[in-house]
Design an enzyme around this catalytic site. Structure first.
Site, PDB file in Angstrom:
ATOM      1  N   ARG A 232       0.820  -1.089  -0.149  1.00 20.96           N
ATOM      2  CA  ARG A 232       0.005   0.085   0.112  1.00 20.96           C
ATOM      3  C   ARG A 232       0.928   1.069   0.028  1.00 20.96           C
ATOM      4  NH1 ARG A 232      -3.402  -2.667  -1.588  1.00 20.96           N
ATOM      5  NH2 ARG A 232      -5.380  -3.224  -0.717  1.00 20.96           N
ATOM      6  N   ASP A 256       4.186  -0.506  -6.945  1.00 18.33           N
ATOM      7  CA  ASP A 256       2.947  -0.735  -7.670  1.00 18.33           C
ATOM      8  C   ASP A 256       1.765  -0.052  -6.942  1.00 18.33           C
ATOM      9  OD1 ASP A 256       1.339  -2.386  -9.328  1.00 18.33           O
ATOM     10  OD2 ASP A 256       0.670  -3.434  -8.001  1.00 18.33           O
ATOM     11  N   GLU A 261      -2.675   7.623  -4.779  1.00 25.82           N
ATOM     12  CA  GLU A 261      -3.121   6.739  -6.110  1.00 25.82           C
ATOM     13  C   GLU A 261      -4.451   6.917  -6.598  1.00 25.82           C
ATOM     14  OE1 GLU A 261      -1.915   2.722  -5.134  1.00 25.82           O
ATOM     15  OE2 GLU A 261      -3.988   2.201  -5.384  1.00 25.82           O
ATOM     16  N   HIS A 293      -0.915  -0.263  -9.560  1.00 33.02           N
ATOM     17  CA  HIS A 293      -1.607  -1.126  -8.705  1.00 33.02           C
ATOM     18  C   HIS A 293      -1.987  -2.313  -9.577  1.00 33.02           C
ATOM     19  CE1 HIS A 293      -3.571  -1.504  -4.813  1.00 33.02           C
ATOM     20  NE2 HIS A 293      -3.560  -2.540  -5.173  1.00 33.02           N
TER      21      HIS A 293
HETATM   22  P1  NAI Z   1      -1.596 -10.998   5.117  1.00 32.14           P
HETATM   23  O1  NAI Z   1      -2.458 -10.442   6.294  1.00 32.14           O
HETATM   24  O2  NAI Z   1      -1.492 -12.217   4.966  1.00 32.14           O
HETATM   25  O3  NAI Z   1       0.044 -10.598   5.737  1.00 32.14           O
HETATM   26  C1  NAI Z   1       0.275  -9.402   6.159  1.00 32.14           C
HETATM   27  C2  NAI Z   1       1.573  -9.640   7.234  1.00 32.14           C
HETATM   28  O4  NAI Z   1       1.849  -8.436   7.611  1.00 32.14           O
HETATM   29  C3  NAI Z   1       1.301 -10.456   8.348  1.00 32.14           C
HETATM   30  O5  NAI Z   1       1.964 -11.608   8.788  1.00 32.14           O
HETATM   31  C4  NAI Z   1       1.441  -9.525   9.565  1.00 32.14           C
HETATM   32  O6  NAI Z   1       1.470 -10.026  10.796  1.00 32.14           O
HETATM   33  C5  NAI Z   1       2.476  -8.569   9.045  1.00 32.14           C
HETATM   34  N1  NAI Z   1       2.664  -7.301   9.667  1.00 32.14           N
HETATM   35  C6  NAI Z   1       1.389  -6.676  10.306  1.00 32.14           C
HETATM   36  N2  NAI Z   1       1.910  -5.462  10.709  1.00 32.14           N
HETATM   37  C7  NAI Z   1       3.292  -5.522  10.513  1.00 32.14           C
HETATM   38  C8  NAI Z   1       4.393  -4.666  10.796  1.00 32.14           C
HETATM   39  N3  NAI Z   1       4.262  -3.521  11.436  1.00 32.14           N
HETATM   40  N4  NAI Z   1       5.682  -4.941  10.475  1.00 32.14           N
HETATM   41  C9  NAI Z   1       5.882  -6.178   9.725  1.00 32.14           C
HETATM   42  N5  NAI Z   1       4.831  -7.058   9.578  1.00 32.14           N
HETATM   43  C10 NAI Z   1       3.623  -6.728   9.898  1.00 32.14           C
HETATM   44  O7  NAI Z   1      -1.582 -10.186   3.938  1.00 32.14           O
HETATM   45  P2  NAI Z   1      -1.269 -10.691   2.529  1.00 32.14           P
HETATM   46  O8  NAI Z   1      -2.443 -11.287   1.737  1.00 32.14           O
HETATM   47  O9  NAI Z   1      -0.051 -11.098   2.273  1.00 32.14           O
HETATM   48  O10 NAI Z   1      -1.166  -8.888   1.807  1.00 32.14           O
HETATM   49  C11 NAI Z   1      -0.304  -8.089   2.128  1.00 32.14           C
HETATM   50  C12 NAI Z   1      -0.715  -6.508   1.690  1.00 32.14           C
HETATM   51  O11 NAI Z   1      -0.443  -6.477   0.299  1.00 32.14           O
HETATM   52  C13 NAI Z   1      -2.206  -6.245   1.981  1.00 32.14           C
HETATM   53  O12 NAI Z   1      -2.146  -5.669   3.306  1.00 32.14           O
HETATM   54  C14 NAI Z   1      -2.183  -5.336   0.879  1.00 32.14           C
HETATM   55  O13 NAI Z   1      -2.138  -3.921   1.023  1.00 32.14           O
HETATM   56  C15 NAI Z   1      -1.229  -5.619  -0.242  1.00 32.14           C
HETATM   57  N6  NAI Z   1      -1.947  -6.199  -1.698  1.00 32.14           N
HETATM   58  C16 NAI Z   1      -1.493  -5.675  -2.626  1.00 32.14           C
HETATM   59  C17 NAI Z   1      -2.042  -5.940  -3.855  1.00 32.14           C
HETATM   60  C18 NAI Z   1      -1.563  -5.216  -5.113  1.00 32.14           C
HETATM   61  O14 NAI Z   1      -2.438  -5.508  -6.535  1.00 32.14           O
HETATM   62  N7  NAI Z   1      -0.414  -4.760  -5.334  1.00 32.14           N
HETATM   63  C19 NAI Z   1      -2.961  -7.071  -3.934  1.00 32.14           C
HETATM   64  C20 NAI Z   1      -3.261  -7.516  -2.872  1.00 32.14           C
HETATM   65  C21 NAI Z   1      -2.833  -7.205  -1.446  1.00 32.14           C
END
Ligand code: NAI
Length: 330
Positions: A232, A256, A261, A293
Site C-alpha cells: 500500500r 505498484d 494513487e 496497482h
Molecule cells: P496478510 O494479512 O496475509 O499478511 C500481512 C502480514 O503483515 C502479516 O503476517 C502481519 O503479521 C504482518 N504485519 C502486520 N503489521 C506489521 C508490521 N508493522 N511490520 C511487519 N509485518 C507486519 O496479507 P497479504 O495477503 O500477504 O497482503 C499483504 C498486503 O498486500 C495487503 O495488506 C495489501 O495491502 C497488499 N496487496 C496488494 C495488492 C496489489 O495488487 N498490489 C493485492 C493484494 C494485496
C-alpha cells in the site's frame, strides 16, 4: 440481493457476472464510491467496492441511512474502510483475504528484475536501434540480502521465489515464527533496514505502519538499496523516498502502489497533465519503475476475487455473516 458495484471496469463486470451463479441483481458503476456517488447505492442491499473507494465515516453514515447492510470488498486490504463506523451502522464488511498471493509476489519479482537488469531502458533503446550496454549494468540476485517486511500470504510466496534465486532472506513481522531451518530468521526492523540489499514491503497499511519507510528508516538503509512496494502506498513517505533517490541512498525503487494513487491509478490520463508534482518527480528517475496497482491483475486472481466476493454475498444473504467487522472469509 441487490448490489451496487463501484469502481468497476470491463474486466470486473466480466468476472463478477461469470461468478454470479445465484443471479443476484448487480448494478455496475465505473465511478468510485465517495460522498458524491454514495447516492447511487440507494435502494440496494449492499455495495461492492475496491481499493480506492473512499469508505470513510461520512460515506458509511450515508450508506447506512440508505439501508445498505453489506460492504463487500473485492480486495484483501481494508485500510480504506472506517470499520468502527461500519460497526456503528450495523453494516457487515467482508473482503477477499487471499485470492492469488502468487500474483502479487510474482509482480514484486517482476519489478525487481526490471529494475536490476534495466529492462525498461533496454526496451526503449532497442526500439531506437541502440544496442549499446552502457548504463544497463545489473547485479546478481544470488547471495544478496533480502529483507521482507510482512510474511503473510503474499510475503511467504515472495520469500519462496527469492529463495529460488539463492537470496539470503530476513523477515520483520511480529506474527512470524519460523519453525525450521528452511524458514528465514526473524529480525528487528532496524536490523533488516541496515543489512538488506533489497527490501520488499508486504505488510498491511494501518496507523502503525503508515510511513513505516520514512526519513529515519531510509537513513538506516544500505547505500544503493532497492526498495519494492507492492503493498500500500501509505507505507512509504514518498517525499523522503525522493530525497533518498536524489542522494543515491536508494539505488532503485519499484512501486505498484502510491500514497495518493486514488485519483490517479486505474484511469487513462494520457490526454491531460498530471497535477501531482510528487508523482511527476518520481517518474523522472531512470532507476524508478512504477506500475499502476496491477499486482493483483492476473486471470487466476480475478476469477478467485469474483468467486469469493459472490460467495461472501451469498453467505450474507443466508444470514451466515453476522459480524459487523471484517469477515475473514475465503
Ligand atoms: P496478510 O494479512 O496475509 O499478511 C500481512 C502480514 O503483515 C502479516 O503476517 C502481519 O503479521 C504482518 N504485519 C502486520 N503489521 C506489521 C508490521 N508493522 N511490520 C511487519 N509485518 C507486519 O496479507 P497479504 O495477503 O500477504 O497482503 C499483504 C498486503 O498486500 C495487503 O495488506 C495489501 O495491502 C497488499 N496487496 C496488494 C495488492 C496489489 O495488487 N498490489 C493485492 C493484494 C494485496
Amino acid at each position: 440481493m441487490k448490489i451496487c458495484v463501484f469502481s468497476s471496469k470491463k474486466y470486473d463486470k466480466r468476472f463478477i457476472t461469470e461468478a454470479n451463479s445465484a443471479n443476484y441483481d448487480m448494478q455496475f458503476h465505473a465511478v468510485r464510491l465517495s460522498q458524491d456517488t454514495a447516492i447511487l447505492a440507494k435502494g440496494f442491499d449492499g455495495v461492492c467496492c475496491f481499493v480506492n473507494d473512499d469508505i470513510n465515516a461520512n460515506v458509511i453514515a450515508q450508506l447506512g441511512d440508505q439501508g445498505i447492510r453489506l460492504i463487500a470488498l473485492r480486495c484483501a486490504g481494508f485500510n480504506n474502510v472506517d470499520l468502527e463506523a461500519a460497526k456503528a451502522h450495523h453494516i457487515t464488511v467482508c473482503r477477499v483475504p487471499a485470492y492469488s498471493p502468487h500474483a502479487v509476489a510474482e509482480h514484486a519479482c517482476a519489478l525487481i528484475l526490471d529494475l536490476n537488469r534495466n529492462i525498461h531502458r533496454a526496451h526503449n533503446r532497442i526500439r531506437e536501434n541502440d544496442y549499446s550496454l552502457d548504463g544497463l549494468l545489473g547485479f546478481d540476485l544470488y547471495k544478496k540480502a533480502v529483507g521482507v517486511i510482512g510474511a503473510g500470504n503474499i510475503g511467504r510466496k515472495f520469500i519462496n521465489i527469492m529463495q529460488g534465486f539463492g537470496c539470503n532472506i530476513i523477515v520483520s513481522d511480529p506474527q512470524y515464527h519460523p519453525t525450521g531451518s528452511h524458514e528465514p530468521p526473524r529480525v528487528e526492523l532496524d536490523k533488516l533496514l541496515a543489512s538488506s540489499d533489497l527490501i520488499s514491503l508486504h505488510c498491511p497499511l494501518n496507523s502503525e505502519t503508515h510511513h513505516l519507510i520514512n526519513k529515519n528508516a531510509i537513513a538506516q538503509m544500505k547505500a544503493g538499496v532497492m526498495l519494492i512496494n507492492t503493498s500500500r502506498g501509505g507505507l512509504v513517505d514518498t517525499k523522503a523516498v525522493i530525497d533518498g533517490l536524489k542522494s543515491g541512498k536508494i539505488g532503485y525503487l519499484g512501486i505498484d502502489v502510491y500514497e495518493e494513487e486514488s485519483t490517479l491509478f486505474f484511469e487513462n490520463y494520457s490526454d491531460t497533465f498530471i497535477q501531482d508534482d510528487i508523482f511527476a518527480r518520481l517518474q523522472t528517475f531512470p532507476n524508478v519503475t512504477i506500475t499502476g496497482h496491477q499486482g493483483f491483475f492476473t486471470k487466476e486472481a480475478l476469477e478467485q476475487i469474483a468467486r469469493t466476493t459472490m460467495n461472501n454475498i451469498a453467505q450474507f444473504a443466508k444470514g451466515n455473516l453476522k459480524q459487523v467487522h471484517v469477515v475473514v472469509a475465503s
